[in-house]
Scaffold this motif. Structure first.
Motif, PDB file in Angstrom:
ATOM      1  N   ARG A  49      44.824  24.150 -63.962  1.00  0.00           N
ATOM      2  CA  ARG A  49      45.728  24.577 -62.899  1.00  0.00           C
ATOM      3  C   ARG A  49      46.483  25.845 -63.298  1.00  0.00           C
ATOM      4  N   PRO A  50      46.374  26.923 -62.497  1.00  0.00           N
ATOM      5  CA  PRO A  50      47.230  28.086 -62.736  1.00  0.00           C
ATOM      6  C   PRO A  50      48.702  27.690 -62.580  1.00  0.00           C
ATOM      7  N   VAL A  51      49.558  28.308 -63.364  1.00  0.00           N
ATOM      8  CA  VAL A  51      50.977  27.953 -63.380  1.00  0.00           C
ATOM      9  C   VAL A  51      51.782  29.058 -62.700  1.00  0.00           C
ATOM     10  N   LYS A  86      50.370  32.378 -64.149  1.00  0.00           N
ATOM     11  CA  LYS A  86      49.607  32.347 -65.400  1.00  0.00           C
ATOM     12  C   LYS A  86      48.275  31.644 -65.176  1.00  0.00           C
ATOM     13  N   ASN A  87      47.202  32.263 -65.668  1.00  0.00           N
ATOM     14  CA  ASN A  87      45.864  31.684 -65.561  1.00  0.00           C
ATOM     15  C   ASN A  87      45.440  31.154 -66.932  1.00  0.00           C
ATOM     16  N   PRO A  88      45.480  29.830 -67.149  1.00  0.00           N
ATOM     17  CA  PRO A  88      45.132  29.270 -68.460  1.00  0.00           C
ATOM     18  C   PRO A  88      43.630  29.065 -68.661  1.00  0.00           C
ATOM     19  N   ASN A  89      42.825  29.448 -67.683  1.00  0.00           N
ATOM     20  CA  ASN A  89      41.385  29.204 -67.745  1.00  0.00           C
ATOM     21  C   ASN A  89      40.664  30.237 -68.607  1.00  0.00           C
ATOM     22  N   GLY A 122      43.304  33.735 -69.304  1.00  0.00           N
ATOM     23  CA  GLY A 122      44.419  33.645 -70.229  1.00  0.00           C
ATOM     24  C   GLY A 122      45.544  34.633 -69.989  1.00  0.00           C
ATOM     25  N   GLN A 123      45.504  35.368 -68.880  1.00  0.00           N
ATOM     26  CA  GLN A 123      46.513  36.388 -68.614  1.00  0.00           C
ATOM     27  C   GLN A 123      47.550  35.891 -67.601  1.00  0.00           C
ATOM     28  N   THR A 124      48.645  36.654 -67.485  1.00  0.00           N
ATOM     29  CA  THR A 124      49.730  36.327 -66.554  1.00  0.00           C
ATOM     30  C   THR A 124      50.047  37.542 -65.700  1.00  0.00           C
ATOM     31  N   ASN A 125      50.104  37.341 -64.395  1.00  0.00           N
ATOM     32  CA  ASN A 125      50.509  38.397 -63.467  1.00  0.00           C
ATOM     33  C   ASN A 125      51.968  38.188 -63.070  1.00  0.00           C
TER      34      ASN A 125
END
Length: 203
Positions: A49-51, A86-89, A122-125
């Motif tokens: 799940r993106p946070v 945040k994309n934890p994938n 693994g990045q965050t916008n």
């Protein structure tokens, strides 16, 4: 006199035998690839799940004027919202155009667009949104006057981000992330107080 024929079955041609071996090898290879992809999809590339997080809500502008005779208030509010996704994938997350809204008493009184984008693995916008209260939407709401007189104006923000994750370019997982924050505007101090946020993500 009976004669017995000792004829033996003819062996298949070599070409047919080679073709059969090649077909079996290709099928076995495909099965192995499918098995590997399934294992990777359930372990390393399993959809997460993106946070979505509201980092801060700041009061940019507040203008209040009271019309005591008509028991009305002219109100302009502008909020600066710092939002991060945040994309934890292990793969990219692509989301579509969305909207952040500002509410008062459950009524939408302001909106800000969230443009479509893609977040790498693994990045965050981080996004900076400006929510401006549309005063004409509050003209029919009689509670605004009493809230402003009391010195506290309760507001809430809501964002919904919809997108999808592609695993190995084959498996698509749709994701919807919701964020809602309740906050109060201190009219006298011109500041944001009592901010609480709730987060929810659906796969």
């Amino acid at each position: 006199m009976d004669t017995e024929s000792n004829t033996k079955p003819m062996a298949p041609p070599r070409r047919r035998k080679r073709l059969r071996i090649v077909c079996l090898a290709v099928i076995a290879l495909l099965l192995v690839l499918i098995l590997v992809m399934v294992i990777l999809g359930l372990t390393v590339f399993k959809g997460k799940r993106p946070v979505t997080t509201v980092n801060s809500v700041a009061l940019n502008d507040l203008q209040v004027s009271l019309d005591i005779l008509r028991l009305r208030v002219n109100l302009n509010v502008t909020l600066d919202v710092n939002l991060s996704v945040k994309n934890p994938n292990k793969v990219g997350f692509k989301y579509t155009n969305s909207t952040a809204v500002l509410k008062y008493g459950g009524q939408v009184i302001g909106e800000a667009p969230i443009p479509a984008s893609k977040i790498s693995a693994g990045q965050t916008n981080t996004m900076n949104l400006t929510l401006t209260l549309l005063a004409d939407r509050l003209l029919s709401n009689g509670n605004v006057y009493s809230d402003v007189i009391s010195g506290t104006l309760p507001l809430s923000t809501f964002t919904k981000i919809s997108g999808k994750i592609k695993i190995l370019r084959i498996i698509k997982i749709h994701v919807v992330s919701y964020t809602s924050c309740d906050l109060s505007i201190n009219v006298l101090n011109r500041s944001v107080a009592n901010q609480t946020c709730q987060y929810k993500t659906e796969l």
